[in-house]
Scaffold this active site. Structure first.
Site, PDB file in Angstrom:
ATOM      1  N   ASP A 135      46.918  34.262  37.276  1.00 18.01           N
ATOM      2  CA  ASP A 135      46.345  35.256  37.864  1.00 18.01           C
ATOM      3  C   ASP A 135      47.153  35.573  38.637  1.00 18.01           C
ATOM      4  OD1 ASP A 135      45.216  37.495  37.723  1.00 18.01           O
ATOM      5  OD2 ASP A 135      45.394  38.077  35.586  1.00 18.01           O
ATOM      6  N   SER A 166      46.063  43.785  31.287  1.00 15.28           N
ATOM      7  CA  SER A 166      45.366  42.025  31.438  1.00 15.28           C
ATOM      8  C   SER A 166      44.563  41.764  30.854  1.00 15.28           C
ATOM      9  CB  SER A 166      45.146  42.814  33.123  1.00 15.28           C
ATOM     10  OG  SER A 166      46.980  42.389  33.374  1.00 15.28           O
ATOM     11  N   HIS A 210      41.689  40.754  39.835  1.00 15.78           N
ATOM     12  CA  HIS A 210      41.878  40.275  38.798  1.00 15.78           C
ATOM     13  C   HIS A 210      42.041  39.146  37.921  1.00 15.78           C
ATOM     14  CE1 HIS A 210      45.295  41.138  36.080  1.00 15.78           C
ATOM     15  NE2 HIS A 210      45.495  42.359  36.381  1.00 15.78           N
TER      16      HIS A 210
END
Ligand SMILES: *[C@@H]1O[C@H](CO)[C@@H](O)[C@H](O)[C@H]1NC(C)=O
Ligand SMILES: *[C@@H]1O[C@H](CO)[C@@H](O)[C@H](O)[C@H]1NC(C)=O
Ligand SMILES: *[C@@H]1O[C@H](CO)[C@@H](O)[C@H](O)[C@H]1NC(C)=O
Length: 598
Positions: free
Chosen positions: A152, A378, A225
């Site tokens: 990620d 996600s 994220h």
């Protein structure tokens, strides 16, 4: 600063136009990144290392070996792969790539792809309410000694979610390390974060070169994220109030005892496939057994895990429902393999956030928070990854296919008011093209009764049914001596998948289609199952045998399921098949498609 924005805009436009002009003039000279797969065992003995051989191959096809500094093939290599995959990522012109394709030892050449992160960002905090823990089950489990690879945007190690208090020492088989870099020190790694590496356009090059963009070389999450997804997979429990300025109970990952190895492959601009491949390759080298759980969300916009509202929020009825922006089937590449696989929570997910950026991710947002709420595939993916880690911890000997089977055959297809799961985009009942096998059910997945296992050779046999060239097949067989046996899988639908998708061809002369499946008993040694199949308008279904009597654990028994044409339908028909022993219900979704004309 912005004295004359109009002029700036003009300059930028002008330079874009120039660039466009140059592009069209000399397209053939533009270098792009290609992933080059090599047949490692074809390396002549005269080379001392695979890298030396790869470099010489590149050199032999290079157009500009005359010009200064360009003479060495190694200069074009941005990654060399050696564990999960053999070959390089290299900068080549189209012409060079074409020439390289003809070279001995070259198995495949693919232009690099760029993937986007699949998140719907909540620009402001959404209303929070006390949350029923989503992970009570994990307290009952020793879910340690599983390391989850998170590919990620990196990780913000200071988050309380990565606190390693009470964790046992890192298992000895782990060979990974934490890269130091700007703002990331080795001491940021602990028993929770056992690895952190960064991949940026060749920064992790085997050649030892440091990319010119070395300002990016920290594995620290400057985006939020990756911190959010890693915390959702395996964040330690963080109890308390006012973490966000709002009171709530506990934030924790799905597998709070699992460890995290963070591979930074995504940046503001997206994620490049050569970086992703390098991270997977390195994860295997680090000790990930080739089973690194890669972010589904990165896989080409067709994630196999999709979204549903957080099923654990109390008082929401009906719940869960399939989110409007969830990814849908069918799988147009191979209709016989039903997609998606499952749905999992992905809307309004609370998890850790980076301290480097405000919760809205806007540079103008100067707030700093410890947690944030995001939605997207996600967010759904790390739920499934975390539950997969729990299953793997409970059943260390299970293959990835067995873990997936457990998740799929125990998933549920009804909501909390006993209606079929709704699709929020149509307000109608969802189908397996929306929810796959259903919504994941972690507790049941730990004890599925039976599993549908698939080996690497089985997957290869499946590819043999896919009309690939010998060259394409070779790219999939790690050992070049793997070959198609052709009689093992009669049709692609015979892959031992936990879902069943039947495709009736135009040719009405074909009246019966038969599929084969094999189940492995992972429940009590003496187990007696009987089959239940839902009725269909278009076909009659026969399962043989109708009962499966197991006498020992890990025993395999096979059955076949025949579909006989009765009344062809214009729309796909859906249903299910379940094996029941009184305790377990091992359910597979069934989709029946009629190819036109009807
Ligand atoms: C980690 O958790 C322990 C136990 O809850 C706590 O005492 C400690 O202060 C925490 N450490 C950090 C760095 O947050
Ligand atoms: C293929 O070759 C490898 C080693 O080169 C060997 O271990 C393996 O057994 C072979 N597989 C088959 C199917 O012959
Ligand atoms: C399984 O056992 C049941 C009950 O003993 C029996 O009726 C059935 O025929 C058996 N199934 C098979 C496939 O042997």
């Amino acid at each position: 600063m912005a004295e004359n924005p109009v002029k700036w805009l003009f300059l930028i436009l002008a330079s874009c136009l120039c660039f466009a002009f140059v592009l069209s003039e000399s397209n053939l000279l533009i270098k792009k990144t290609y992933i080059v797969q090599m047949h490692k065992s074809a390396m002549p003995a005269s080379f001392s290392s695979p890298l030396e051989w790869y470099s010489s191959k590149l050199k032999s096809v290079m157009s500009d070996t005359q010009s200064e500094g360009e003479g060495d093939g190694e200069n074009r290599i941005i990654y060399s792969y050696q564990n999960a995959f053999h070959g390089v990522a290299a900068q080549l012109t189209e012409e060079e790539a074409e020439r390289l394709k003809q070279e001995d030892g070259v198995v495949a050449i693919l232009p690099e792809t760029k993937y986007e992160l699949h998140t719907t960002r909540s620009p402001m905090f959404l209303g929070l309410e006390p949350e029923e823990s989503t992970s009570i089950w994990s307290q009952k489990l020793a879910d340690h000694d599983v390391i989850v690879g998170v590919l990620d945007t990196g990780i913000w190690p200071e988050s309380a979610s990565f606190n390693d208090t009470g964790m046992t020492p890192v298992p000895a088989h782990w060979k990974g390390t934490c890269e130091t870099g700007r703002g990331f020190q080795k001491h940021h790694c602990n028993r929770k974060i056992v690895g952190a590496r960064v991949f940026y356009r060749g920064y992790e090059a085997a050649t030892g070169k440091i990319n010119e963009k070395n300002e990016y070389k920290s594995p620290r999450d400057q985006d939020g994220h990756g911190t959010h997804t890693a915390a959702t997979v395996a964040g330690s429990p963080v109890r308390g109030a006012n973490l966000l300025g709002y009171a709530y109970g506990t934030a924790r990952g799905m597998a709070p005892g699992a460890r995290i190895a963070a591979y930074k492959v995504c940046w503001t601009g997206g994620c490049f496939s050569s970086d992703i491949l390098s991270a997977v390759d390195r994860a295997v080298g680090d000790g990930m057994e080739g089973k690194a759980i890669k972010h589904y969300a990165l896989t080409n916009g067709k994630p196999t895990a999709t979204l549903a509202f957080l099923g654990t929020r109390l008082g929401v009825r009906p719940s869960p429902v399939v989110a409007a922006f969830s990814s849908r089937g069918p799988n147009f590449l191979t209709l016989e393999i039903l997609k998606p696989d499952v749905v999992a929570p992905g809307v309004n997910i609370l998890a850790a956030w980076t301290g480097e950026l405000g919760p809205s991710s806007l540079p103008t947002d100067h707030r700093r928070v410890r947690f944030n709420i995001l939605s997207g595939t996600s967010m759904s993916c790390p739920h499934v990854s975390g539950i997969a880690a729990l299953i793997k911890a409970r059943h260390p000997d299970w293959s990835p296919a067995a873990v997936k089977s457990a998740l799929m055959t125990t998933a549920y297809v009804h909501d909390n008011i006993h209606n079929p799961l709704q699709d929020s985009s149509t307000a109608a009942a969802s189908t397996p093209y929306d929810h796959g096998a259903g919504h994941i059910n972690p507790l049941k997945a730990l004890d599925p009764g039976l599993i549908y296992d698939i080996s690497a050779q089985d997957y290869f046999e499946f590819l043999c049914t896919q009309k690939l060239t010998a060259m394409q097949l070779k790219a999939f067989s790690k050992h070049s001596n793997m070959s198609c046996h052709h009689n093992t899988l009669a049709t692609p639908g015979d892959l031992n998948y936990p879902a069943i998708s039947v495709v009736f061809p135009e040719d009405t002369a074909i009246s019966t289609l038969t599929l084969h499946r094999t189940v492995t008993n992972v429940g009590p040694p003496a187990s007696h199952y009987h089959v239940v199949v839902s009725p269909f308008k278009g076909v009659t279904i026969k399962v043989e045998p109708k009962t499966l009597n197991f006498t020992r654990r890990n025993q395999k028994l096979s059955y076949k399921i025949s579909f006989t044409r009765k009344s062809p339908q214009t729309m796909p028909e859906f249903g299910g098949l379940a094996w029941k022993d009184g305790v377990h219900k091992v359910r597979s979704p069934i989709a029946i498609t009629w190819l036109p004309p009807f």
